[in-house]
Motif scaffolding. Structure first.
Motif, short mmCIF file in Angstrom:
data_model
loop_
_atom_site.label_atom_id
_atom_site.label_comp_id
_atom_site.label_asym_id
_atom_site.label_seq_id
_atom_site.Cartn_x
_atom_site.Cartn_y
_atom_site.Cartn_z
N ALA A 100 -0.80 -8.02 -4.62
CA ALA A 100 0.13 -6.96 -4.21
C ALA A 100 0.90 -6.43 -5.43
O ALA A 100 1.01 -5.21 -5.63
N ARG A 101 1.39 -7.35 -6.26
CA ARG A 101 2.17 -6.93 -7.45
C ARG A 101 1.29 -6.09 -8.38
O ARG A 101 1.71 -5.09 -8.93
N LEU A 109 -1.29 -4.24 -7.56
CA LEU A 109 -1.57 -2.92 -6.96
C LEU A 109 -0.34 -2.00 -7.07
O LEU A 109 -0.46 -0.81 -7.37
N VAL A 110 0.85 -2.59 -6.85
CA VAL A 110 2.08 -1.79 -6.96
C VAL A 110 2.24 -1.30 -8.41
O VAL A 110 2.58 -0.14 -8.66
N ARG A 111 1.92 -2.19 -9.34
CA ARG A 111 2.00 -1.79 -10.76
C ARG A 111 1.08 -0.60 -11.03
O ARG A 111 1.47 0.38 -11.67
N TYR A 112 -0.16 -0.67 -10.52
CA TYR A 112 -1.11 0.43 -10.75
C TYR A 112 -0.57 1.73 -10.14
O TYR A 112 -0.70 2.81 -10.72
N GLN A 113 0.04 1.62 -8.96
CA GLN A 113 0.58 2.82 -8.34
C GLN A 113 1.73 3.38 -9.19
O GLN A 113 1.82 4.59 -9.42
N GLU A 114 2.58 2.48 -9.68
CA GLU A 114 3.71 2.93 -10.52
C GLU A 114 3.23 3.58 -11.81
O GLU A 114 3.89 4.45 -12.35
N GLU A 115 2.07 3.14 -12.28
CA GLU A 115 1.51 3.74 -13.50
C GLU A 115 0.92 5.12 -13.22
O GLU A 115 0.41 5.78 -14.12
N GLY A 116 0.92 5.52 -11.94
CA GLY A 116 0.50 6.89 -11.61
C GLY A 116 -0.87 7.02 -10.98
O GLY A 116 -1.39 8.12 -10.84
N HIS A 117 -1.49 5.90 -10.59
CA HIS A 117 -2.80 5.98 -9.92
C HIS A 117 -2.65 6.10 -8.41
O HIS A 117 -1.69 5.60 -7.84
N ALA A 163 4.34 -4.28 1.32
CA ALA A 163 5.57 -3.77 1.94
C ALA A 163 6.78 -4.62 1.51
O ALA A 163 7.87 -4.09 1.28
N SER A 164 6.53 -5.93 1.35
CA SER A 164 7.65 -6.82 0.95
C SER A 164 8.15 -6.49 -0.46
O SER A 164 9.25 -6.86 -0.83
N LEU A 165 7.33 -5.82 -1.23
CA LEU A 165 7.73 -5.44 -2.59
C LEU A 165 8.36 -4.04 -2.60
O LEU A 165 8.66 -3.48 -3.65
N GLY A 166 8.49 -3.46 -1.43
CA GLY A 166 9.16 -2.17 -1.32
C GLY A 166 8.25 -0.97 -1.53
O GLY A 166 8.71 0.16 -1.65
N ALA A 167 6.92 -1.20 -1.56
CA ALA A 167 5.99 -0.06 -1.72
C ALA A 167 5.33 0.23 -0.37
O ALA A 167 5.41 -0.57 0.56
N LYS A 168 4.70 1.40 -0.29
CA LYS A 168 4.05 1.79 0.97
C LYS A 168 2.58 1.37 0.98
O LYS A 168 1.86 1.63 0.01
N ALA A 169 2.14 0.76 2.08
CA ALA A 169 0.72 0.40 2.20
C ALA A 169 0.29 0.52 3.65
O ALA A 169 1.08 0.30 4.56
#
Ligand code: ADP
Ligand code: ASP
Ligand code: MG
Length: 424
Positions: free
Chosen positions: A23-24, A26-34, A86-92
């Motif tokens: 999860a961490r 995937l959230v990182r990849y999303q934050e990087e703009g993917h 979701a527990s990391l505050g991102a949308k999935a």
């Protein structure tokens, strides 16, 4: 903004800590703009457990019901991963194969993806979600649940990458790339930075479990950029592409313990015998791999061939019938065999590879029972007990050995034992 399709195998999501690590990432990849899609396999060895459960109530479970049961494994992991994100505050949002629009052929337990209607996934991505998809499953046109054969989540991921027009498809497992041999069998195996689609296809077809063969076929046909990486490190892994940079004569060695050898003995050597035997086996929809017919003596001959070990039970009645019909003496089954394959694009232009392979095996007192070749592969059937020695000897003889010894990163003793049993 680039679209990244990732796939996480069973070991990578085997427990809550590992799911949170995924999860961490995937959230990182999303934050990087993917834009991020993740295909998941069932947690740990839960598919094996479900198969065992089915066999406790029925020694040959109906294929349709088995598919429904097995599809639950991936549904557990997809929803757990979405919760972890979701527990990391991102949308999935997670999607079953059916919800993801994955349409397959009707062959239960071994279905093929025919097309994907990805509108729903695209909408979820547009809404800013990390999209999670259950691997290994789909539905037929009429809504029947199907699964794609063991290891099928790889194929789900590559097919989704093709359907969504992804920039890259990354297959995460417990090893950091494609090696010159299974590093658990050959500790001096060397990680390849690149390998060509053709070579990877032959390696996967020859048993290198790191990628399902269908996944490589899809990647090649749809020009998907494919990378094999580890879920436990940030190593760049192995890129699978049109032509590898390293044009080694032999790029890798693969082994496959899943086949069994059948020998029909004392077959009257008349015209049409082979057509009759293999016609009957084909009619039962059982794939035959290698075939050898011995020189006949006094009008009788032996025919040997290999089939998938898990088809033996279905094959026995066919063989009983054929032995009686042909007036053959008997048939023998040997399940203790290994198919060993050398793969390399350079074989096309370098003669003598087969001769060298056979010499190395004979120097190690290993008897070759069958041989088959393609333009870039040589396979032999040998006694399963000699498989490790044979692989290590060939690996050294073809200059594949690495300076370093493979280091296990994350797997527990139990997980390693379960892996060693795989393929039978
Ligand atoms: P997952 O469950 O993530 O799909 P698999 O067990 O299917 O993972 O595939 C990874 C395993 O493939 C590795 O643990 C390794 O032992 C095995 N393997 C076999 N051949 C190779 C190879 N040539 N390179 C890397 N790994 C290989
Ligand atoms: N869970 C399925 C299996 O164990 C699919 C996969 O892992 O790719 O075969
Ligand atoms: Mg796999």
């Amino acid at each position: 903004m680039s679209l990244l399709v990732t796939k996480f195998g069973g070991t990578s999501v085997a427990n809550p800590e590992r799911v949170l690590a995924v999860a961490r990432r995937l959230v990182r990849y999303q934050e990087e703009g993917h834009r991020v899609v993740a295909v998941v396999s069932a947690m740990g060895k839960s598919t094996d457990d479900l198969v065992a459960l089915a066999h406790e109530v029925n020694s040959s479970p109906p294929a349709r019901e088995l598919d429904i049961l097995l599809s639950t494994g991936e549904i557990v992991s997809m929803s757990i991963l979405a919760m972890a994100i979701a527990s990391l505050g991102a949308k999935a949002q997670s999607f079953t194969g059916q919800q993801a629009g994955i349409v397959t052929t009707t062959r239960h337990n071994k279905a093929r993806i025919s097309h994907i209607k990805a509108v729903r996934l695209e909408r979820a991505l547009d809404e800013g979600n990390i999209v999670i998809v259950a691997g290994f499953q789909g539905t037929t046109r009429t809504g029947e649940l199907t699964t794609l054969g063991r290891g099928g989540s790889d194929t789900s991921a590559v097919a989704l990458a093709a359907a969504l027009g992804a920039d890259l498809c990354e297959i995460y497992s417990d090893v950091d790339g494609v090696y010159t041999a299974d590093p658990r069998a050959v500790p001096r195996a060397r990680k390849l930075d690149t390998v060509s689609y053709d070579e990877m296809l032959e390696l996967a077809a020859s048993g290198a479990g790191v990628l399902q063969m269908r996944a490589v076929e899809f990647a090649r046909n749809f020009k998907v950029h494919l990378r094999c990486r580890s879920a436990f490190s940030d190593d760049a892994g192995t890129l699978i592409k049109e032509e590898a940079v390293e044009q080694a004569i032999v790029s890798g060695i693969a082994y496959d313990n899943s086949e069994a050898k059948v020998t029909i003995r004392g077959v009257p050597d008349t015209m049409g015998i082979a057509a009759g035997v293999f016609g009957a086996i084909a009619k039962a929809a059982i794939n035959v791999d290698m075939i050898v017919q011995n020189i006949s003596e006094h009008g009788f001959t032996d025919i040997s061939f290999t089939v998938p070990g898990d088809e033996l039970e279905r094959l026995r009645p066919v063989l009983n019938e054929q032995v009686a019909k042909l007036g053959a003496r008997e048939y023998l089954v040997d399940e203790s065999i290994t198919k060993l394959s050398l793969v390399g694009a350079g074989m096309r232009t370098n003669p003598g590879i087969a001769a060298k392979m056979f010499k190395v095996l004979s120097q190690n007192n290993i008897n070759i029972e069958m041989i088959s070749t393609s333009a870039i592969r040589i396979s032999v059937i040998i006694d399963a007990e000699k498989a490790t020695v044979a692989q290590q000897a060939l690996h050294t003889a073809f200059d594949l050995d690495s300076e370093q010894i493979f280091q296990e990163t994350a797997l527990s003793k139990e997980e390693l034992e379960a892996k060693a049993k795989k393929g039978r």
